[in-house]
Design an enzyme around this catalytic site. Sequence first.
Site, PDB file in Angstrom:
ATOM      1  CD  GLN A  19       0.033 -12.871   2.916  1.00 52.31           C
ATOM      2  OE1 GLN A  19       0.421 -12.342   3.848  1.00 52.31           O
ATOM      3  NE2 GLN A  19      -0.045 -12.078   1.414  1.00 52.31           N
ATOM      4  CE  LYS A  76       2.971 -12.601  -0.932  1.00 49.41           C
ATOM      5  NZ  LYS A  76       2.828 -11.209  -0.817  1.00 49.41           N
ATOM      6  CB  CYS A  94      -4.014 -10.205  -6.295  1.00 46.63           C
ATOM      7  SG  CYS A  94      -2.902  -9.029  -7.365  1.00 46.63           S
TER       8      CYS A  94
END
Length: 406
Positions: free
Chosen positions: A201, A224, A361
Amino acid sequence: MDVKAIREQFPILHQEVNGHPLVYLDSSATSQKPQSVIEAVDTYYRYDNSNVHRGVHTLGTRATEKYEGAREKVRRFINAASTAEVIFTRGTTTAINTVANSYARANLQPGDEIVITPMEHHSNIIPWQQAAKATGATLKYIPLQSDGTISLSDARETITTNTKIVGITHVSNVLGTVNPIKEIAKIAHENGAVLLVDGAQGAPHLKIDVNELDCDFYAFSGHKMCAPTGIGVLYGKRAILEEMEPFEFGGEMIDFVHLHDSTWKELPWKFEGGTPIIAGAIGLGAAIDFLNDIGMDAITEHEKKLADYAMKQMRTIDGITIFGPEERAALVTFNLDDVHPHDTATALDAEGIAVRAGHHCAQPLMRWLEVTATARASFYLYNTEEDVDRLVNGLLKTKEYFGDVF
């Protein structure tokens, strides 16, 4: 940043879902892909499809040049010292497992410690659980503050001279917490430990300089950050990677094979067993070009404004709980009172709004938050304030509907 022009480059965004224009707010799970990335992968399969490294024919040469060219783009993107420090993997999970298997199991023994945090994605918990079980090491956690951040004083107390590995997320996929990686690296190194950063991220949203962060490993996924699925990167400091043994064996990663013994290629190829993820790497290279053309600093600034706007607008909704710190990355995790997050996500989908619902998760973090699941809206460079307004209106409709039902 010209967000309207950026949106035009994402074909998937120009559609209706359930009779409404799509609002995609699930980029923390996977980002959408711009036309340039789609075309780069298409061009490889149409004109250059060949295995890399071994072939001397024209297609093999072109494929190899594009594959290794993508590695150089990654090197520059994260400011690694050498392409030898850039290993292509299937994603963040494989990258972390590479370190847990190749480094941790070879260097840990009973009495040693692995330190992580309760905010970690399962991909940065389970490999360390297994490494601890295999070696007799102890798994420890830096405690969280009430707002979902960690304090450096707690980090200093938890990381000791017995600590050999510290694994921490750059950005929490649930809380949006941005962790002080550079400072934690200093604490880890003062105690003789190495630091692995889960950058799944982080890399899509922040300008990454692994030398400035001084992390020993940095793992991230392409999907991502506008690249295809199935491609990721493990960065590692060269001196450490040189000492590590591979844990995946077969073609591509060998130098010489004898009947009873084999030797490995030099870095980075000794960690890339089997046919590489060629199209994925080429797509990742194209995604990096796309992000660089916009500028990572501009992307970060745009996302901060969106997150601030979303927090402000969502707090006008009665009965909403927002999780995480005030200063955060571009995501908002929340629950509506008396509405299960799966119902929230289903109701929003009926309005053409895509959000994520579940434990993300991160089951240990859910237990720390004292919830079973949450809903999450995550933003990226193609999102707008109008998307946030659609989300807020959708949440108001959801509250009204479930209020009427119950």
